[in-house]
Each structure stands twice: as structure tokens, then as C-alpha cells.
Design a protein around this motif. Structure first.
Motif, PDB file in Angstrom:
ATOM      1  N   VAL A 131       4.838  11.278  49.336  1.00 46.09           N
ATOM      2  CA  VAL A 131       4.172  10.332  48.436  1.00 46.09           C
ATOM      3  C   VAL A 131       2.647  10.377  48.619  1.00 46.09           C
ATOM      4  CG1 VAL A 131       4.228   8.301  49.976  1.00 46.09           C
ATOM      5  CG2 VAL A 131       4.413   7.973  47.506  1.00 46.09           C
ATOM      6  N   GLU A 132       2.204  10.918  49.758  1.00 37.90           N
ATOM      7  CA  GLU A 132       0.766  11.015  50.025  1.00 37.90           C
ATOM      8  C   GLU A 132       0.091  12.167  49.293  1.00 37.90           C
ATOM      9  OE1 GLU A 132       1.179   9.385  54.635  1.00 37.90           O
ATOM     10  OE2 GLU A 132       0.891  11.490  54.231  1.00 37.90           O
ATOM     11  N   TRP A 134       1.101  15.667  49.454  1.00 41.21           N
ATOM     12  CA  TRP A 134       1.234  17.025  50.006  1.00 41.21           C
ATOM     13  C   TRP A 134       2.692  17.444  49.942  1.00 41.21           C
ATOM     14  CZ3 TRP A 134       4.447  16.903  54.226  1.00 41.21           C
ATOM     15  CH2 TRP A 134       4.518  15.705  54.954  1.00 41.21           C
ATOM     16  N   ASP A 266       1.704   7.039  38.563  1.00 37.18           N
ATOM     17  CA  ASP A 266       0.817   7.088  39.715  1.00 37.18           C
ATOM     18  C   ASP A 266       1.194   6.046  40.742  1.00 37.18           C
ATOM     19  OD1 ASP A 266      -0.621   9.131  38.666  1.00 37.18           O
ATOM     20  OD2 ASP A 266      -2.198   7.845  37.811  1.00 37.18           O
ATOM     21  N   HIS A 267       0.947   6.383  41.994  1.00 37.38           N
ATOM     22  CA  HIS A 267       0.925   5.371  43.035  1.00 37.38           C
ATOM     23  C   HIS A 267      -0.263   4.487  42.685  1.00 37.38           C
ATOM     24  CE1 HIS A 267      -0.022   3.734  46.996  1.00 37.38           C
ATOM     25  NE2 HIS A 267       1.219   3.995  47.339  1.00 37.38           N
ATOM     26  N   PRO A 268      -0.172   3.159  42.891  1.00 35.68           N
ATOM     27  CA  PRO A 268      -1.298   2.322  42.457  1.00 35.68           C
ATOM     28  C   PRO A 268      -2.635   2.743  43.071  1.00 35.68           C
ATOM     29  CG  PRO A 268       0.508   0.976  43.321  1.00 35.68           C
ATOM     30  CD  PRO A 268       0.930   2.396  43.465  1.00 35.68           C
ATOM     31  N   ARG A 269      -2.584   3.387  44.235  1.00 30.73           N
ATOM     32  CA  ARG A 269      -3.849   3.732  44.874  1.00 30.73           C
ATOM     33  C   ARG A 269      -4.267   5.185  44.702  1.00 30.73           C
ATOM     34  NH1 ARG A 269      -3.482   2.092  50.603  1.00 30.73           N
ATOM     35  NH2 ARG A 269      -1.241   1.805  50.349  1.00 30.73           N
ATOM     36  N   TRP A 270      -3.354   6.051  44.291  1.00 31.57           N
ATOM     37  CA  TRP A 270      -3.761   7.433  44.038  1.00 31.57           C
ATOM     38  C   TRP A 270      -2.880   8.073  42.971  1.00 31.57           C
ATOM     39  CZ3 TRP A 270      -2.212   5.899  49.056  1.00 31.57           C
ATOM     40  CH2 TRP A 270      -0.911   6.223  49.393  1.00 31.57           C
ATOM     41  N   SER A 271      -3.372   9.172  42.424  1.00 35.64           N
ATOM     42  CA  SER A 271      -2.640   9.882  41.376  1.00 35.64           C
ATOM     43  C   SER A 271      -1.500  10.681  41.998  1.00 35.64           C
ATOM     44  CB  SER A 271      -3.608  10.831  40.671  1.00 35.64           C
ATOM     45  OG  SER A 271      -2.883  11.795  39.955  1.00 35.64           O
ATOM     46  N   ALA A 273      -0.230  13.199  40.082  1.00 30.79           N
ATOM     47  CA  ALA A 273      -0.154  14.331  39.157  1.00 30.79           C
ATOM     48  C   ALA A 273      -0.195  15.680  39.874  1.00 30.79           C
ATOM     49  CB  ALA A 273      -1.290  14.240  38.145  1.00 30.79           C
ATOM     50  N   THR A 274      -0.870  15.725  41.014  1.00 27.10           N
ATOM     51  CA  THR A 274      -0.995  16.999  41.720  1.00 27.10           C
ATOM     52  C   THR A 274      -0.633  16.816  43.182  1.00 27.10           C
ATOM     53  OG1 THR A 274      -3.305  16.624  42.313  1.00 27.10           O
ATOM     54  CG2 THR A 274      -2.893  17.751  40.224  1.00 27.10           C
ATOM     55  N   ARG A 276      -0.950  19.010  47.256  1.00 26.39           N
ATOM     56  CA  ARG A 276      -1.394  20.185  47.992  1.00 26.39           C
ATOM     57  C   ARG A 276      -0.221  20.709  48.794  1.00 26.39           C
ATOM     58  NH1 ARG A 276      -5.875  18.906  49.539  1.00 26.39           N
ATOM     59  NH2 ARG A 276      -7.024  20.262  48.166  1.00 26.39           N
ATOM     60  N   ARG A 283      -4.986  22.527  44.856  1.00 29.39           N
ATOM     61  CA  ARG A 283      -3.880  21.645  44.510  1.00 29.39           C
ATOM     62  C   ARG A 283      -3.028  22.296  43.435  1.00 29.39           C
ATOM     63  NH1 ARG A 283      -3.751  16.245  45.401  1.00 29.39           N
ATOM     64  NH2 ARG A 283      -5.219  15.525  46.970  1.00 29.39           N
ATOM     65  N   ASP A 285       0.143  21.453  40.329  1.00 31.75           N
ATOM     66  CA  ASP A 285       0.724  20.356  39.556  1.00 31.75           C
ATOM     67  C   ASP A 285       2.043  19.925  40.186  1.00 31.75           C
ATOM     68  OD1 ASP A 285      -1.329  20.275  37.773  1.00 31.75           O
ATOM     69  OD2 ASP A 285      -0.383  21.650  36.341  1.00 31.75           O
TER      70      ASP A 285
ATOM     71  N   ARG B 111      -9.995  14.594  36.431  1.00 31.00           N
ATOM     72  CA  ARG B 111      -9.235  13.866  37.456  1.00 31.00           C
ATOM     73  C   ARG B 111     -10.162  13.047  38.344  1.00 31.00           C
ATOM     74  NH1 ARG B 111      -4.745  17.722  37.992  1.00 31.00           N
ATOM     75  NH2 ARG B 111      -3.322  16.887  36.439  1.00 31.00           N
ATOM     76  N   ASP B 115     -10.019   9.130  38.909  1.00 30.06           N
ATOM     77  CA  ASP B 115      -9.913   8.552  40.250  1.00 30.06           C
ATOM     78  C   ASP B 115     -10.950   7.452  40.458  1.00 30.06           C
ATOM     79  OD1 ASP B 115      -7.771   9.809  41.369  1.00 30.06           O
ATOM     80  OD2 ASP B 115      -8.916  11.197  42.622  1.00 30.06           O
ATOM     81  N   ARG B 119      -8.902   4.151  40.780  1.00 29.44           N
ATOM     82  CA  ARG B 119      -8.489   3.902  42.170  1.00 29.44           C
ATOM     83  C   ARG B 119      -9.508   3.019  42.856  1.00 29.44           C
ATOM     84  NH1 ARG B 119      -4.128   5.633  40.493  1.00 29.44           N
ATOM     85  NH2 ARG B 119      -4.405   7.530  39.308  1.00 29.44           N
ATOM     86  N   TYR B 121     -10.050   2.129  45.789  1.00 25.92           N
ATOM     87  CA  TYR B 121     -10.699   2.587  47.010  1.00 25.92           C
ATOM     88  C   TYR B 121     -11.763   3.632  46.726  1.00 25.92           C
ATOM     89  CZ  TYR B 121      -8.180   7.086  47.807  1.00 25.92           C
ATOM     90  OH  TYR B 121      -7.702   8.362  47.731  1.00 25.92           O
TER      91      TYR B 121
END
Lengths: 309, 204
Positions: A131-132, A134, A266-271, A273-274, A276, A283, A285, B111, B115, B119, B121
Motif C-alpha cells: 500500500v506504500e 512499492w 488513491d490512499h487519502p495521503r498518496w496516489s 496510480a504508480t 516502484r 516508477r 503503472d 502527477r 500530489d 496530498r 503532507y
């Protein structure tokens, strides 16, 4: 120069804990296998001899090096830093180990890990998407989750499957602080759990699971974010209501019950979409259901995946 | 004293300033060295971006620490260290942002913009960086003279907003274990609290 004996040191003091714990693990596998493992140098291929040879779930994508798979882990029971499980998980005793199957089932029972290890094992190469953001490609060894579930004969009432990890503060230093709900709990809908992709891994890269990867047995549901793939399982219960999950209890708006890999939510704090791929520079898709849509998309037909994230 | 003072106040790159600069440079050299040695762990890009950010925050906190230490221990010369420490903090933050844009996102401007807007943060981090720019640009003597001491000092009080924004940026990014961001938050609270306390004492 003064040379003196060190009578205050015993064999115990000079044997690294890891070595000592491995010894136990090797004994548990049977002396013969243990000896060949020792003869083969480090820990070469403890399980490859037992594989069924089935290649049902396979990918030709480059596999993430074992070094990365075993040193970059989210296993909060051993610390929140991804390098900590590899450092501290050696303290975990994985024998004896049983898994309790209970709840709404005709044949609730306790299964010994040795029983499962004696049965047919297969290798599957799965993508794992955290979920982070990667991902990795990991050659797991294990058994279909459905095979274990069938042992207990869940009743028609069993709509969900609840999983529980070991929480042993003495050996799991992370459990001593309340960063998450302990024991770690996870859940699946029964049809998700019976899907042929859902897998219980007991090994990776031909060997028994290293402790930091969730020894001796962990779930692998590759179409969901990694945290759904609960580690070091001690209990599998059949319920008629949706079980709670540790990350959902920690942050309900961030981690839903389903947590299917979905680049459009999206996670509320990060996308999302991609991602690593570990070992790659750029990155790439992220694929819907982590690329396993053919196997699992039908499970969610008609569901609003924005709502049931 | 009417005669020429025995010691002219020293300016520019005195030995202590050079030492401070070298120390501030060490984490960067260490990171670059480890990057070249392929020793930044399993996810080197993430490590690089995070480490640059953490060092930026650390130096910002050190910058806030200098004034209280100089006053409490009556070492006014230490005040001169604020400039190199602050400029290095800016450099680390700028590299942190650059590594995010160039290495992590590989100039995917769509992107990156998404962001920044979506986002929180990243929004707070960007605001903190933008606010740092005028401070970095006015960190040379001619700028101080042109602005005048009072205006310059007021402008640089922006750092009392910037550092908490940096801590917030860090806090919002962490998944479950908020210990480290809270440690930084606590230190910043003490350092800003000390200033508030002095300000109140002067008023009454």
C-alpha cells in the motif's frame, strides 16, 4: 601478552542466536533434510524437493532478489522500520506451531504446521504490491488457502474468514507497544478466501519462510495490498459478519476491508496510480487487482470499488 | 574604549564557520557516497528522498536551537552559526524536493502537481519550501543592509512557521508509528516556547 582462558563463556554464549534458532528449525524438518541443508552450505533449497511441479500461477517477470525480499519487510510485530523484522525476528520460536480452525464450521480443528508441511506443496510466483507504493515479485511455496479451509468444512453461515497472527510480546518486541491492534487481525470474504489465487505460504525461494516474512505460515492474496497478507497465522475463524482488521481499526478512512489493489482509488495521503518495483529506478503503472483481474474481478461485480475500498 | 579595539569583530569564513559548514556537509557526502556504493538499501530512491528531508528538518531545528543556546550560555558569537546552518538546511530541503521531482517522480509534472494539490503532507511541505526561499535569498550581508535590521529580522521570523510546517509534513507522512515526528514536534515546541516566554517576559 597475557593469554587467558575464558571459562566464563559457554557454548551458549558463543553461538549466535540466529544459528541456534536455525538449528532448531532444521531439526524440526527431520535430520536427513537438515543434514543436506547443512552440507549444501547456507540453507540451500530446503523445500524444492517436495514441490508438486505444478506451474499454475507463474510469471516471467524478474524476481526480486532474496536479499531484498528478506530484509525489507513490514512486520510491525518486530518494529515499524522495514529493516527491523530482519534484525529481530530471529527471536521468534516457530515450533511447535498450530493453527486453530474454528467458528462456523462442521469440523473445527487444530492443524499442526508439520502436517501441512508433509502434504503437497507448490511454488507460485506472485507480484506483491504494498500500500506504500512499492512492489516485488516473489517465488512462494505453500498450499492453496481453500485446501486448509476445506478441512474444517465451514457451514453455510460462514460468510467471512477471520485470520489472527501470533502476538507473543516476549519474542515480538513490536507487540510491546500499541502501534497497531494486537494480535494483528485480517479478514476475507469466504468467496475471496476460496478463490484459487489465495495462498498460504510456508516458504520462499525454495526454503522455509524466514521469520521476518511471516514464518511458519502466512497468507498471500496478491490482488490485495500487502498488509492483507497476514503473517505468522495461529487462527482462522469462520464468521457470519465482516471481521475487523488491524489497519482498518487504526485508520478506517485509509484502509478498508477489501483493500484491493486499485490504481484509481488513491490512499487519502498518496496516489496509488504508480509503484516502484524494488530494484527498478523508474516508477511503473499499478495494475487493477495487481494484474490478477482475470482471476478475481468477478468477485466484485456490481460493487462500487470507490466505496468498498 | 576610544582606541582601536584589540580584536575587530571577525567576519566571513572564520575557522569556526568553516567547521560548521563542513559538519553540515557531512550527511550529504555520506549520502552521496552510499548512493554511489549502492548502499542505500533495498529502496534507494525512497531512502535518498527521506534522508535529504530528515537532514533538512534536523538542520532547521539546529538553527532554532542556536539562539537559545547562545543566550543561555552567554556565547553571542554562536549567533553567527545560524547563517551557515540555515543555508545548509535550505540546501537539504531543496535537494529533498529535487530528488522527489527528478528521481522519485521522474519529472511527471501532472502527477507532481496533483500530489501538491491533493496530498496535505506534500502541500504543507511545498508551502514550507516556498517560504524558505526568501530567507535563503536574504542570507547575505548586502540584503540585510538593504532591508534594514528590523525588517530582516521580522522576515526571518517566518522560520517559526516553516519548521512546524516541516514537522507536520513529516507527521502526516508516517503510517502508524508517530514517535519520531512527535519527538521533533516536542523539541520545536520547547524551542519556540522559550522564545514566547522571553517575549511575554519583555512585555510585562
Amino acid at each position: 601478552m597475557l593469554i587467558r582462558h575464558a571459562p566464563d563463556l559457554t557454548e551458549n554464549d558463543v553461538t549466535p542466536k540466529e544459528t541456534y534458532l536455525r538449528r532448531r528449525e532444521i531439526m524440526a524438518m527431520g535430520i536427513g533434510a537438515g543434514l543436506s541443508a547443512l552440507a549444501g552450505g547456507a540453507q540451500a533449497a530446503q523445500l524444492t524437493g517436495k514441490l508438486s511441479g505444478k506451474k499454475t500461477f507463474w510469471t516471467n517477470e524478474a524476481q526480486t532478489p532474496r536479499e531484498a525480499v528478506t530484509t525489507y519487510n513490514n512486520f510491525y510485530e518486530f518494529g515499524t522500520d522495514k529493516s527491523e523484522p530482519a534484525k529481530y525476528a530471529a527471536a521468534l520460536t516457530t515450533r511447535p506451531w498450530t493453527i486453530k480452525l474454528d467458528g462456523k464450521a462442521a469440523k473445527p480443528q487444530t492443524v499442526d504446521i508439520e502436517t501441512l508441511l508433509k502434504g503437497a506443496l507448490e511454488e507460485r510466483i506472485y507480484r506483491l504490491r504494498c500500500v506504500e507504493g512499492w512492489s516485488m515479485v516473489i517465488p512462494w511455496i505453500g498450499i492453496p488457502l481453500a485446501d486448509v479451509i476445506k478441512r474444517a468444512e465451514p457451514t453455510a453461515d460462514a460468510k467471512y474468514v477471520a485470520f489472527e497472527s501470533l502476538a507473543r510480546p516476549k519474542e515480538m518486541r513490536g507487540v510491546r507497544s500499541p502501534v497497531l491492534h494486537w494480535p494483528y487481525v485480517e479478514g476475507l470474504r469466504i468467496d475471496e478466501a476460496m478463490n484459487s489465487l489465495a495462498f498460504l505460504a510456508v516458504g520462499l525461494y525454495g526454503d522455509l519462510l524466514p521469520n521476518q516474512n511471516g514464518a511458519p505460515i502466512r497468507l498471500v492474496v496478491p490482488w490485495k495490498y500487502g498488509f492483507k497478507s497476514i503473517k505468522s497465522i495461529v487462527r482462522i475463524s469462520f464468521t457470519n459478519k465482516q471481521p475487523s482488521t488491524s489497519w482498518n481499526l487504526s485508520a478506517p478512512d485509509e484502509y478498508g476491508f477489501y483493500s484491493n489493489v486499485n490504481p484509481t482509488v488513491d490512499h487519502p495521503r498518496w496516489s496509488q496510480a504508480t509503484e516502484r518495483r524494488i530494484g527498478e529506478f523508474r516508477r511503473r503503472d499499478t495494475l487493477m487487482f495487481n494484474g490478477y483481474g482475470d482471476n478475481v474481478a468477478h468477485l466484485y461485480k456490481g460493487m462500487d470499488l470507490q466505496k468498498y475500498y | 574604549m576610544l582606541t582601536k579595539p584589540a580584536h575587530k569583530p571577525k567576519r566571513g569564513f572564520t575557522p569556526d564557520i568553516i567547521v560548521v559548514c563542513l559538519i553540515c556537509l557531512l550527511p550529504l557526502l555520506w549520502l552521496v557516497w552510499r548512493f554511489l556504493q549502492n548502499d542505500l538499501g533495498v529502496n534507494p530512491v525512497e531512502t535518498l528522498v527521506r534522508q535529504l528531508g530528515v537532514w533538512g528538518l534536523r538542520l532547521l531545528v539546529v538553527g532554532l536551537l542556536i539562539t537559545p543556546v547562545a543566550r543561555i550560555f552567554k556565547q553571542p558569537r554562536l549567533i553567527r552559526w545560524r547563517r551557515p546552518v540555515g543555508l545548509f538546511a535550505f540546501a537539504y530541503v531543496a535537494l529533498h524536493l529535487t530528488s522527489y521531482i527528478a528521481v522519485d517522480q521522474f519529472f511527471d509534472w501532472g502527477r507532481i502537481w496533483a500530489d501538491i494539490v491533493k496530498r496535505p503532507y506534500i502541500t504543507f511541505g511545498m508551502i514550507a519550501f516556498v517560504l524558505l526561499i526568501p530567507l535563503a535569498l536574504t542570507s547575505f550581508n548586502a540584503a540585510i543592509k538593504r532591508l534594514g535590521g528590523v525588517a530582516w529580522r521580522n522576515l526571518h521570523k517566518l522560520v517559526y512557521v516553516i519548521v512546524p510546517l516541516g514537522v507536520l509534513h513529516y507527521f502526516l507522512l508516517v503510517k502508524a508509528d508517530k514517535t519520531m515526528p512527535l519527538v521533533y514536534g516536542g523539541i520545536v515546541l520547547v524551542l519556540l516556547g522559550w522564545r514566547l516566554w522571553r517575549w511575554i517576559r519583555r512585555k510585562v
